[in-house]
Design a protein around this motif. Structure first.
Motif, short mmCIF file in Angstrom:
data_model
loop_
_atom_site.label_atom_id
_atom_site.label_comp_id
_atom_site.label_asym_id
_atom_site.label_seq_id
_atom_site.Cartn_x
_atom_site.Cartn_y
_atom_site.Cartn_z
N GLY A 66 0.81 -1.21 0.00
CA GLY A 66 0.00 0.00 0.00
C GLY A 66 0.85 1.27 0.00
O GLY A 66 1.89 1.33 0.66
N TYR A 67 0.39 2.27 -0.71
CA TYR A 67 1.11 3.54 -0.78
C TYR A 67 1.22 4.18 0.61
O TYR A 67 2.31 4.57 1.05
N ARG A 68 0.10 4.29 1.31
CA ARG A 68 0.11 4.97 2.62
C ARG A 68 0.93 4.18 3.63
O ARG A 68 1.60 4.78 4.49
N ASP A 69 0.87 2.84 3.56
CA ASP A 69 1.66 2.04 4.49
C ASP A 69 3.16 2.16 4.19
O ASP A 69 3.98 2.17 5.12
N ASN A 70 3.51 2.25 2.92
CA ASN A 70 4.91 2.51 2.57
C ASN A 70 5.37 3.83 3.17
O ASN A 70 6.46 3.92 3.76
N ARG A 71 4.55 4.85 3.03
CA ARG A 71 4.90 6.16 3.60
C ARG A 71 5.05 6.09 5.12
O ARG A 71 5.97 6.68 5.70
N ARG A 72 4.16 5.37 5.76
CA ARG A 72 4.24 5.26 7.22
C ARG A 72 5.56 4.63 7.64
O ARG A 72 6.23 5.11 8.57
N VAL A 73 5.96 3.56 6.96
CA VAL A 73 7.21 2.89 7.32
C VAL A 73 8.41 3.79 7.04
O VAL A 73 9.30 3.94 7.88
N LEU A 74 8.43 4.40 5.87
CA LEU A 74 9.56 5.24 5.48
C LEU A 74 9.72 6.46 6.36
O LEU A 74 10.85 6.91 6.62
N ASP A 75 8.61 7.01 6.84
CA ASP A 75 8.66 8.27 7.57
C ASP A 75 8.75 8.12 9.08
O ASP A 75 8.81 9.12 9.80
N ASN A 76 8.81 6.86 9.57
CA ASN A 76 8.80 6.64 11.02
C ASN A 76 9.93 5.71 11.46
O ASN A 76 9.70 4.54 11.77
N PRO A 77 11.16 6.21 11.51
CA PRO A 77 12.29 5.36 11.88
C PRO A 77 12.25 4.87 13.32
O PRO A 77 12.91 3.88 13.64
N PHE A 356 12.21 7.34 -4.98
CA PHE A 356 13.43 7.73 -4.27
C PHE A 356 13.30 7.52 -2.76
O PHE A 356 14.07 8.09 -1.98
N SER A 357 12.31 6.69 -2.35
CA SER A 357 12.04 6.51 -0.93
C SER A 357 11.51 7.83 -0.37
O SER A 357 11.11 8.73 -1.12
N SER A 358 11.51 7.96 0.94
CA SER A 358 11.11 9.22 1.58
C SER A 358 11.59 9.19 3.02
O SER A 358 12.20 8.22 3.47
N GLY A 359 11.30 10.25 3.75
CA GLY A 359 11.71 10.29 5.14
C GLY A 359 13.20 10.56 5.27
O GLY A 359 13.87 11.01 4.34
N PRO A 360 13.79 10.26 6.44
CA PRO A 360 15.19 10.60 6.69
C PRO A 360 16.16 9.85 5.79
O PRO A 360 17.30 10.27 5.61
#
Length: 416
Positions: A66-77, A356-360
């Motif tokens: 899922g797009y939103r689940d990918n974002r959640r994982v990438l943005d929450n180290p 390009f991934s996201s987050g830190p």
């Protein structure tokens, strides 16, 4: 392969989605190589936005679709760590150091394997080094090597733009940026491809890359130059020997494999759509718009390794347990019907893709990669009049590994 529901047998390894992995879909092997999109869609129908899968060696993992689940994982180290030392299957001895997954998933002393302040320190050195190296003539390097590659086939009237152009051009540019001899490029291309492909040879090729880069770092300590290697050696973050070599390896593999793959896909899109080709040649279409489309539809990394659950939690309705391995389905997330109901509609102008991934941990060298692609396409179109695809578009094929799907060939013809 028929997926089964989660197993709550108390004798099963903790966190393993199905006892011993029985019935789980493999993200490697013949089916994964020929039809990764089919696998993603089947898993989405079966499990939703997060699915249990098996990686090479039948190692269990969770694939985020899922797009939103990918974002959640990438943005929450803090919840989803990059530190593989908490990976339970490795920590408990179920994944050996000789596993072909280790070069892609295992812990290393680089910024990708760290979170928090250690990550910021190391990433700062990489970012500064890349900016310094790019500022010393990236456009000149790409133009030089693009013309040199084209010179080899310009008088023939035909070429394979994968093997004759896209496969080696980014590595030639990187060798110049790193301060490596250009002759090392072919060997490094082969080894980088094998690391991503996996299999029995992955570890040997990873060691070959490390040896070449360790020798480079030693030379540059004695003979510094205007290159990325020297920039890392002299950075105020004071990287040690292992950190230097690990970051050279990280940037080399990531930059080459993603840029060469993306360049091939951009050329494929341009040559299978005459309106795009004529728009680029006439200057009415900007190549960056084509690159953007490709990053939505066929990102250079289909699956991104890896994150590790820092605690028991729920993701996409699935019970993730502390130490579980999570891999990110960038291609699947980009075509998630919840955010993109019609995948045939162009996403031009929308830069919210996952490529390009996201987050830190978002890719620090994306601007360099895009510059290489844009210059490479521009030089090619201006050097080869009448450039056209030499086979029907339907005959173009791709081969996938767990982590990427690569175009096999792109035969073209042109006037001489």
């Amino acid at each position: 392969m028929n997926a089964q529901p989660l197993n709550d047998d108390p004798g099963a390894p903790r966190g393993c989605p199905v006892a011993h992995g029985e019935g789980l879909t493999r993200l490697y092997g013949p089916e994964a190589a020929s039809d990764p999109f089919g696998i993603y869609e089947r898993l989405r129908k079966e499990y939703g936005t997060v699915a249990p899968v098996l990686l090479e060696g039948d190692v269990p993992a969770w694939l985020v679709l899922g797009y939103r689940d990918n974002r959640r994982v990438l943005d929450n180290p803090l919840q989803f760590s990059r530190d593989a030392r908490i990976w339970r299957d490795w920590r408990d001895g179920r994944v050996e150091e000789t596993s072909p997954l280790i070069p892609m998933v295992g812990w290393r002393p680089d910024c990708v394997s760290q979170d928090g302040e250690p990550h910021r320190r190391l990433r700062g050195a990489v970012t500064d080094g890349l900016q310094a190296a790019a500022g010393r003539g990236i456009r000149r390097h790409v133009t030089h090597f693009a013309n040199k590659q084209i010179d080899a086939f310009a008088d023939v009237g035909r070429a394979d733009l994968v093997t004759d152009y896209a496969e080696y051009l980014p590595m030639l540019v990187l060798t110049r940026m790193f301060g490596l001899p250009a002759a090392e490029g072919r060997q490094l291309v082969e080894s980088s491809a094998q690391v991503l492909k996996g299999g029995e040879e992955a570890l040997a090729h990873n060691e070959r890359i490390i040896q070449i880069l360790a020798e480079l770092a030693e030379r540059k300590r004695a003979e510094p130059g205007p290159d990325f290697t020297t920039a890392l050696l002299q950075h105020h973050a004071d990287l040690d020997e292992d950190e230097i070599v690990s970051h050279l390896r990280l940037v080399l593999i990531a930059a080459h494999t993603t840029t060469s793959n993306l360049l091939a896909r951009v050329l494929q899109l341009v040559l299978t759509d005459t309106s795009r080709l004529s728009g680029l040649v006439s200057g009415q279409l900007n190549i960056s718009a084509v690159v953007e489309e490709v990053m939505w539809d066929t990102p250079p990394l289909a699956v991104l390794p890896g994150r590790f659950a820092a605690a028991d939690l729920e993701l996409g309705g699935q019970p993730i347990q502390e130490g579980d391995l999570i891999v990110l389905g960038l291609t699947a997330g980009n075509v998630d019907p919840e955010v993109r109901p019609d995948a045939t509609v162009s996403m031009q102008g929308n830069q919210a893709h996952l490529a390009f991934s996201s987050g830190p941990h978002e890719c620090p060298g994306q601007n360099i990669g895009q510059s290489i692609i844009e210059i490479a396409v521009d030089v090619l179109l201006h050097r080869l009049p009448g450039l056209r695809l030499a086979v029907p578009p339907g005959e173009l094929t791709s081969t996938a590994s767990t982590w990427e799907s690569r175009l096999d060939s792109l035969p073209v013809e042109f006037a001489v």
